[in-house]
Every structure is written in C-alpha cells, then in structure tokens.
Write a protein that holds these residues in place. Structure first.
Motif, PDB file in Angstrom:
ATOM      1  N   SER A   1       0.809  -1.211   0.000  1.00 15.54           N
ATOM      2  CA  SER A   1       0.000   0.000   0.000  1.00 15.54           C
ATOM      3  C   SER A   1       0.847   1.268   0.000  1.00 15.54           C
ATOM      4  CB  SER A   1      -0.949   0.009   1.203  1.00 15.54           C
ATOM      5  OG  SER A   1      -0.215   0.219   2.379  1.00 15.54           O
ATOM      6  N   THR A   2       2.134   1.173   0.353  1.00 16.45           N
ATOM      7  CA  THR A   2       2.956   2.372   0.380  1.00 16.45           C
ATOM      8  C   THR A   2       3.731   2.565  -0.918  1.00 16.45           C
ATOM      9  OG1 THR A   2       4.853   1.223   1.248  1.00 16.45           O
ATOM     10  CG2 THR A   2       3.345   2.150   2.851  1.00 16.45           C
TER      11      THR A   2
ATOM     12  N   TYR B   1       3.416   5.815  -3.391  1.00 12.64           N
ATOM     13  CA  TYR B   1       4.010   7.050  -2.888  1.00 12.64           C
ATOM     14  C   TYR B   1       5.496   7.112  -3.233  1.00 12.64           C
ATOM     15  CZ  TYR B   1       5.734  10.418   0.555  1.00 12.64           C
ATOM     16  OH  TYR B   1       6.352  11.462   1.160  1.00 12.64           O
ATOM     17  N   PHE B   2       6.207   6.037  -2.956  1.00 12.86           N
ATOM     18  CA  PHE B   2       7.653   6.065  -3.131  1.00 12.86           C
ATOM     19  C   PHE B   2       8.057   6.063  -4.592  1.00 12.86           C
ATOM     20  CE2 PHE B   2       7.207   4.348   1.174  1.00 12.86           C
ATOM     21  CZ  PHE B   2       7.687   5.486   1.798  1.00 12.86           C
TER      22      PHE B   2
ATOM     23  N   GLU C   1       6.445   7.550  -6.852  1.00 15.22           N
ATOM     24  CA  GLU C   1       6.234   8.932  -7.262  1.00 15.22           C
ATOM     25  C   GLU C   1       7.410   9.822  -6.820  1.00 15.22           C
ATOM     26  OE1 GLU C   1       4.423  11.265  -9.556  1.00 15.22           O
ATOM     27  OE2 GLU C   1       3.397   9.386  -9.106  1.00 15.22           O
TER      28      GLU C   1
ATOM     29  N   ILE D   1       5.901   3.433   9.027  1.00 15.19           N
ATOM     30  CA  ILE D   1       6.462   4.483   8.203  1.00 15.19           C
ATOM     31  C   ILE D   1       7.087   5.562   9.087  1.00 15.19           C
ATOM     32  CG2 ILE D   1       4.389   5.932   7.985  1.00 15.19           C
ATOM     33  CD1 ILE D   1       6.420   4.714   5.094  1.00 15.19           C
TER      34      ILE D   1
ATOM     35  N   ARG E   1      10.895   6.780   8.754  1.00 10.43           N
ATOM     36  CA  ARG E   1      11.095   8.198   8.473  1.00 10.43           C
ATOM     37  C   ARG E   1      12.118   8.782   9.433  1.00 10.43           C
ATOM     38  NH1 ARG E   1       5.875  11.115   9.159  1.00 10.43           N
ATOM     39  NH2 ARG E   1       5.304   9.959   7.290  1.00 10.43           N
TER      40      ARG E   1
ATOM     41  N   HIS F   1      12.788  11.654   1.898  1.00 11.62           N
ATOM     42  CA  HIS F   1      11.572  10.890   1.588  1.00 11.62           C
ATOM     43  C   HIS F   1      11.900   9.668   0.747  1.00 11.62           C
ATOM     44  CE1 HIS F   1       8.517  13.743   3.051  1.00 11.62           C
ATOM     45  NE2 HIS F   1       9.474  14.610   2.844  1.00 11.62           N
TER      46      HIS F   1
ATOM     47  N   THR G   1      -1.435  11.573  -2.307  1.00 12.31           N
ATOM     48  CA  THR G   1      -0.956  10.272  -1.839  1.00 12.31           C
ATOM     49  C   THR G   1      -0.060  10.458  -0.621  1.00 12.31           C
ATOM     50  OG1 THR G   1      -0.923   9.628  -4.145  1.00 12.31           O
ATOM     51  CG2 THR G   1       0.100   8.125  -2.608  1.00 12.31           C
ATOM     52  N   THR G   2      -0.246   9.614   0.365  1.00 11.53           N
ATOM     53  CA  THR G   2       0.654   9.575   1.515  1.00 11.53           C
ATOM     54  C   THR G   2       1.240   8.168   1.554  1.00 11.53           C
ATOM     55  OG1 THR G   2      -0.905   8.726   3.134  1.00 11.53           O
ATOM     56  CG2 THR G   2      -0.926  11.097   2.779  1.00 11.53           C
ATOM     57  N   PRO G   3       2.284   7.954   2.358  1.00 12.55           N
ATOM     58  CA  PRO G   3       2.832   6.605   2.418  1.00 12.55           C
ATOM     59  C   PRO G   3       1.793   5.578   2.879  1.00 12.55           C
ATOM     60  CG  PRO G   3       4.350   8.142   3.410  1.00 12.55           C
ATOM     61  CD  PRO G   3       3.104   8.910   3.114  1.00 12.55           C
ATOM     62  N   GLU G   4       0.785   6.007   3.613  1.00  8.26           N
ATOM     63  CA  GLU G   4      -0.194   5.038   4.109  1.00  8.26           C
ATOM     64  C   GLU G   4      -1.270   4.695   3.102  1.00  8.26           C
ATOM     65  OE1 GLU G   4      -0.462   7.234   7.634  1.00  8.26           O
ATOM     66  OE2 GLU G   4       1.551   6.396   7.682  1.00  8.26           O
TER      67      GLU G   4
ATOM     68  N   ILE H   1      -0.208  16.049  -8.798  1.00 10.16           N
ATOM     69  CA  ILE H   1       0.057  14.975  -7.841  1.00 10.16           C
ATOM     70  C   ILE H   1       0.616  15.616  -6.582  1.00 10.16           C
ATOM     71  CG2 ILE H   1       1.383  12.892  -7.371  1.00 10.16           C
ATOM     72  CD1 ILE H   1       1.574  12.662 -10.512  1.00 10.16           C
TER      73      ILE H   1
ATOM     74  N   LEU I   1       2.164  14.793  -2.926  1.00  9.68           N
ATOM     75  CA  LEU I   1       2.702  13.751  -2.045  1.00  9.68           C
ATOM     76  C   LEU I   1       2.920  14.388  -0.686  1.00  9.68           C
ATOM     77  CD1 LEU I   1       5.317  12.237  -4.466  1.00  9.68           C
ATOM     78  CD2 LEU I   1       3.120  11.279  -3.856  1.00  9.68           C
ATOM     79  N   ALA I   2       2.431  13.744   0.340  1.00 10.65           N
ATOM     80  CA  ALA I   2       2.539  14.343   1.675  1.00 10.65           C
ATOM     81  C   ALA I   2       2.852  13.272   2.704  1.00 10.65           C
ATOM     82  CB  ALA I   2       1.237  15.045   2.035  1.00 10.65           C
ATOM     83  N   ASP I   3       3.406  13.708   3.833  1.00  6.82           N
ATOM     84  CA  ASP I   3       3.660  12.765   4.934  1.00  6.82           C
ATOM     85  C   ASP I   3       2.344  12.315   5.553  1.00  6.82           C
ATOM     86  OD1 ASP I   3       6.319  12.885   4.616  1.00  6.82           O
ATOM     87  OD2 ASP I   3       6.729  14.153   6.337  1.00  6.82           O
ATOM     88  N   THR I   4       1.485  13.294   5.820  1.00  8.14           N
ATOM     89  CA  THR I   4       0.167  12.954   6.357  1.00  8.14           C
ATOM     90  C   THR I   4      -0.875  13.803   5.656  1.00  8.14           C
ATOM     91  OG1 THR I   4       0.180  14.652   8.065  1.00  8.14           O
ATOM     92  CG2 THR I   4       1.119  12.525   8.668  1.00  8.14           C
TER      93      THR I   4
END
Lengths: 293, 133
Positions: A41-42, A45-46, A48, A146, A150, A228, B10-13, B77, B79-82
């Motif tokens: 699911s992560t 993000y990465f 991107e 995460i 981080r 990141h 989008t966040t990592p979660e 797009i 992208l954020a931590d939270t």
C-alpha cells in the motif's frame, strides 16, 4: 515402573513445547502476511518520489547538492562509512542473525565503520563482534511503521550531510522465496544519478523538452525529497527484514514442530513397549506365584 | 462543462484522494497559489498549511504536512507525509500537541530542538485551523 512415569513426563513436556513452536509458527505466518500487505500500500508514494527526483536530475543535472556522488563534502571520501543494519529482534529464527553478520564481515571495514543496528538480538551480537555500534540508535524491527523508517531516514541524511562519512549503507535480509532469504547490501548515499533513472523511470532525453519550474529551487526541492526517497528504501527494507525474520522463524519453528512430532511418536512407542512389558511381567508374576496344588 | 484536472493526493499510508478537481489552492513557502487546469509545469514544496480544492462546485478542505506538489497541465500529484480531512482530526490531540510544543518553546532548546518544536506547533495550528476551532 519409574521408567513408565519418566516416559510419560517426557511426552508431556515435548507436547507443551510443541504447542509453543506451533503457535510461534502460526503467529509468524500471520505477521508476515500483514507486513507484506502494508508494503504494497505504500509503494505508489515512493515510486512517485523517485520519479520526481529522477525528473529533477534529468532536467538539471548540475544541481549542487551534497547528496549526489561526485559532489560530496570535501574530505568525506577518506572517512569511514555509516551502516544501518537490520538484524533480528529475537532469536529462535534459525541462522537468520548469523547470515546478516556474515555479510557484515564481508562488506564492512570493522575499523572505520560506524554501525546503526536495529533489532535487539542483531545489535547485541554486532557489539560482541567488535563493531562500533551506536548505543543511542534504538529501533525495533517488529511491526514496521512508516514513522520509524522516516526517523531513521532523517537521521541518516542529517548525519551524512555533516561530512563525516564517505557513504551510507544498508544491510538487511531480502525475501527471495518463502524458504530462502538472503542478506543484501544496499548503498543509500551518495546517490548515483544513473541508478535513479532506473527506479524513477524518467529518461534524461524525455525530460529535456519539458520545462518545469521548481519552488523554492530545484536544489531545495531535491534536498527536501531525498529523505523521503531514503524513507521509501528504508521502509521497504524494514518490511523485508521483518518478513524475512518471520519466514526464518516459520521455517525454524516448522522444523521444531516436526521434530517434536517425531519425538512424540518414538516416545509413544517406547511408552507402549514399557507398559506391555510391565503387564507381561505382572502376568508372569501372577502365573509364577500360583502355588502348585 | 467546467474544465477539470486530475488531482491525486498520496501519503505513504494510502491514496488520500484521487479524482477530478476544478481548482486547487496550495500554500508554498512564499504564499498561496491557485491552480486551474492548464497550469505551467512545476514542482512546489508545500508549507504546513491547509489545502483546498473544488470538486463539482464544492470546496473540500484537508490538512497536509510535509508535502510537495507536482503540477502538470492536466494533472496534479500531491505527495505528503500525512493528509487528513477535518472530520478525521482529533481536536483534543491537536490541542495537547499545541500545548506541549508551546511549553517546550518556553525552555532553552538547541537549534534542532527549537526547529522541531516550531514545526510541531505549526502542525497543531494547522489541524486546529482545518478543524475550524
């Protein structure tokens, strides 16, 4: 007589040990499933983040950031390396910790290296081996989050920028297949632009015709994104290490359970023989004890 | 028909939002920026601030931390931590985080600790703003 009791005790003790190994096997199996789902699911993000970084590099290859290979701080190349090592939290996982340490011996120069070890068992073993292990670096492997990766990524990037290390490496165990896990070495910093194009999927020639404005500046966006990006690598390594540990434990515990079964089978046989011998003896005593009339 | 662009947050979660948007307001370090379809390509580091976007005539508000935005003419797009919707924010947690950060800032701190506390305070303020308190 006492022989029978002894065998019965052994059977009971093997039985309860088997319950534990069986339970550990099941727990490890469900934990590794959960961690794998989390990793998936992560991923968007990465990918991107990596693709943005590679785009910046492709469009402006000469940004002046210390994160890039060839643009390190002066004097850093003569220093030792900084290594993040993901060992096991616990034992009972077969040769899992040994394999990590074996790779350390091969890849890391003990004299100059500074080691950041996560996972309690791995950490203890590495300090016993004589590595310079940072005592303040204290992270578990279990239930990777995460947030943990981080803070590791931030710390590593910050330390690297002090110019005290020639490189930052990551040692963790990668999942090859459910029964095979191999420890691997990955270089985190400095970054090599050509590797980026691979991961991010942006080729320099494709980006040339695309004018992009960066705010505040390309370098600042880049430096902001590097932690990141590291976070992404560290997180997936953390999950892989965790899954590997669980898989190693599944394998070890499955073997333990199987050998407990074997032991119980042979003990049951011995028990039955002893019981039969006792009955036979009693009968012969009774028969032998009948007075002749 | 109103022109739209594709917005994904989008966040990592998780994938926080993915869908069309008519316009978007983000805050970079030098102020707010409105983004409409057909914007110039850019990459912007976001300040700790609320983000607003319009979907089917309705403004939506969210709290983002540690983000950056990749803007293309037909696609943005973020992208954020939270990322949180106002209804996901726990007001008591934000209030106690604010208090904690304020107390820390009263004491003598190293530069790094000072920055961390400042950022924590900004995050708490952001959550309270988005929540509307």
């Amino acid at each position: 007589m006492s022989n029978l009791h002894e065998i019965q005790d052994r059977i009971n003790s093997v039985k309860s040990t088997r319950k534990i190994t069986r339970a550990m096997y099941l727990i490890a199996a469900s934990k590794s499933q959960k961690a794998k789902a989390q990793l998936a699911s992560t991923l968007p993000y990465f990918l991107e983040v990596a693709s943005t970084l590679s785009e910046i590099l492709a469009a402006s290859a000469f940004i002046d950031t210390h994160f890039l290979a060839g643009r390190e701080k002066r004097g850093a190349s003569e220093k030792g390396g900084l290594y993040v090592v993901f060992g096991g939290d616990k034992g009972m996982a077969g040769g899992y910790n040994q394999r990590v340490i074996a790779l350390m011996r091969e890849r890391v120069d003990k004299a100059s290296a500074t080691v950041l070890a996560a996972g309690m068992t791995g950490k203890v073993r590495l300090s016993r081996e004589g590595y310079r292990v940072d005592p303040d670096f204290f992270y578990p492997i279990m239930n990777p989050s995460i947030y943990r990766s981080r803070s590791i990524a931030g710390l590593v990037a910050e330390r690297y920028l002090t110019g005290q290390y020639k490189e930052v490496g990551l040692i963790y165990t990668s999942v090859v297949s459910p029964i095979k896990q191999t420890p691997v070495f990955a270089r985190l910093l400095p970054l090599h632009p050509e590797e980026f194009a691979e991961i991010g999927g942006v080729r320099p020639e494709a980006a040339k015709y695309n004018i992009i404005k960066y705010e505040p500046s390309a370098r600042e966006v880049f430096d902001h994104l590097v932690p990141h990006y590291l976070n992404g690598i560290i997180y997936s390594a953390l999950v892989e290490a965790y899954v590997s540990e669980q898989l190693a434990r599944i394998y070890a515990m499955d073997n333990a359970t199987k050998s407990a079964d074997d032991m119980m089978a042979s003990l049951a046989l011995r028990f039955n023989r002893a019981r039969q011998a006792k009955i036979t003896q009693e009968i012969s005593e009774i028969v032998g004890g009948i007075p002749e009339s | 028909m109103t022109k739209t662009f594709l917005l994904s947050i989008t966040t990592p979660e998780k994938q926080f939002y993915n869908g069309p948007a008519e316009s978007l307001v983000i805050t970079s370090h030098d102020g707010e920026k409105g983004i409409w379809p057909g914007h110039l390509s850019m990459v912007v580091a976001l300040a700790i601030a609320p983000v607003r976007f319009k979907v089917a005539g309705q403004w939506k508000l969210a709290a983002l931390t540690g983000g950056f935005a990749r803007v293309r003419s037909d696609r943005v797009i973020i992208l954020a931590d939270t990322a949180e919707w106002p209804e996901e924010i726990e007001i008591n947690r934000a209030l106690s985080a604010e208090k904690r950060a304020e107390e820390r800032l009263q004491t003598r701190l190293s530069r790094v600790e000072y920055l961390r506390s400042r950022i924590a305070l900004e995050r708490a303020h952001l959550r309270l703003t988005v929540k509307g308190k």
